[in-house]
Design a protein around this motif. Sequence first.
Motif, PDB file in Angstrom:
ATOM      1  N   ALA A 128      28.568 -28.933   2.673  1.00 19.30           N
ATOM      2  CA  ALA A 128      27.134 -29.068   2.386  1.00 19.30           C
ATOM      3  C   ALA A 128      26.900 -29.223   0.879  1.00 19.30           C
ATOM      4  N   SER A 129      27.670 -28.508   0.074  1.00 19.64           N
ATOM      5  CA  SER A 129      27.526 -28.590  -1.380  1.00 19.64           C
ATOM      6  C   SER A 129      27.885 -29.971  -1.912  1.00 19.64           C
ATOM      7  N   LYS A 140      24.188 -13.006   4.911  1.00 14.65           N
ATOM      8  CA  LYS A 140      23.801 -13.648   3.647  1.00 14.65           C
ATOM      9  C   LYS A 140      24.377 -15.060   3.542  1.00 14.65           C
ATOM     10  N   TYR A 141      25.566 -15.285   4.086  1.00 11.86           N
ATOM     11  CA  TYR A 141      26.179 -16.606   4.045  1.00 11.86           C
ATOM     12  C   TYR A 141      25.446 -17.583   4.961  1.00 11.86           C
ATOM     13  N   LEU A 142      25.069 -17.117   6.138  1.00 12.23           N
ATOM     14  CA  LEU A 142      24.341 -17.993   7.057  1.00 12.23           C
ATOM     15  C   LEU A 142      22.965 -18.347   6.497  1.00 12.23           C
ATOM     16  N   ARG A 143      22.300 -17.394   5.888  1.00 10.04           N
ATOM     17  CA  ARG A 143      20.994 -17.683   5.272  1.00 10.04           C
ATOM     18  C   ARG A 143      21.145 -18.736   4.166  1.00 10.04           C
ATOM     19  N   GLU A 156      19.557 -22.578   4.052  1.00 10.39           N
ATOM     20  CA  GLU A 156      18.795 -23.072   2.900  1.00 10.39           C
ATOM     21  C   GLU A 156      19.337 -24.401   2.388  1.00 10.39           C
ATOM     22  N   LYS A 157      20.642 -24.648   2.588  1.00  9.08           N
ATOM     23  CA  LYS A 157      21.258 -25.912   2.172  1.00  9.08           C
ATOM     24  C   LYS A 157      21.074 -27.014   3.213  1.00  9.08           C
ATOM     25  N   ILE A 188      19.016 -14.040  13.112  1.00  5.52           N
ATOM     26  CA  ILE A 188      18.603 -14.543  11.810  1.00  5.52           C
ATOM     27  C   ILE A 188      17.640 -15.707  12.020  1.00  5.52           C
ATOM     28  N   GLU A 189      16.519 -15.674  11.311  1.00  6.20           N
ATOM     29  CA  GLU A 189      15.536 -16.735  11.402  1.00  6.20           C
ATOM     30  C   GLU A 189      16.158 -18.064  10.988  1.00  6.20           C
ATOM     31  N   GLY A 190      15.887 -19.103  11.759  1.00  2.00           N
ATOM     32  CA  GLY A 190      16.402 -20.432  11.451  1.00  2.00           C
ATOM     33  C   GLY A 190      17.638 -20.808  12.239  1.00  2.00           C
ATOM     34  N   VAL A 191      18.320 -19.816  12.819  1.00  3.25           N
ATOM     35  CA  VAL A 191      19.475 -20.118  13.664  1.00  3.25           C
ATOM     36  C   VAL A 191      18.951 -20.572  15.022  1.00  3.25           C
TER      37      VAL A 191
END
Length: 119
Positions: free
Chosen positions: A29-30, A62-65, A69-70, A92-95
């Motif tokens: 992703a980066s 924290k990694y999934l969040r 975001e990416k 987690i929100e967004g999953v």
Amino acid sequence: MGTLTIGCFASLIGSTNYDFAIKLAEAAASKGHKVNLWFSGNASGSPTKGQKHLKDYSTAEKYLRALLEKGVEVCTCEACSLARGVTKDRAIEGVQWNAMHWYLAKIFESDRVLHIGGE
């Protein structure tokens, strides 16, 4: 840039496969690639919010969040998650929650697919 779909079936504890899948998704992703990340089997317990970080255990919140975001699409197998006691209100929100057809559709439209873990 290409599209990479990663299917992660690895256990959260005692396996470097899970950590590898997360790090690979972040690196791709980066670099600007579109990344889809699918959790099934034991990995489907990972998108749980409120995880306690312990020194020797993988916790992914924290990694999934950061991946979300990416723009990484993260989806967990709904049946596998529910079987492990993870409900949508604890996720987690967004999953995304879906069935195997989500993963299969992403495989079909991807340039590369990596299936990690599972026996």
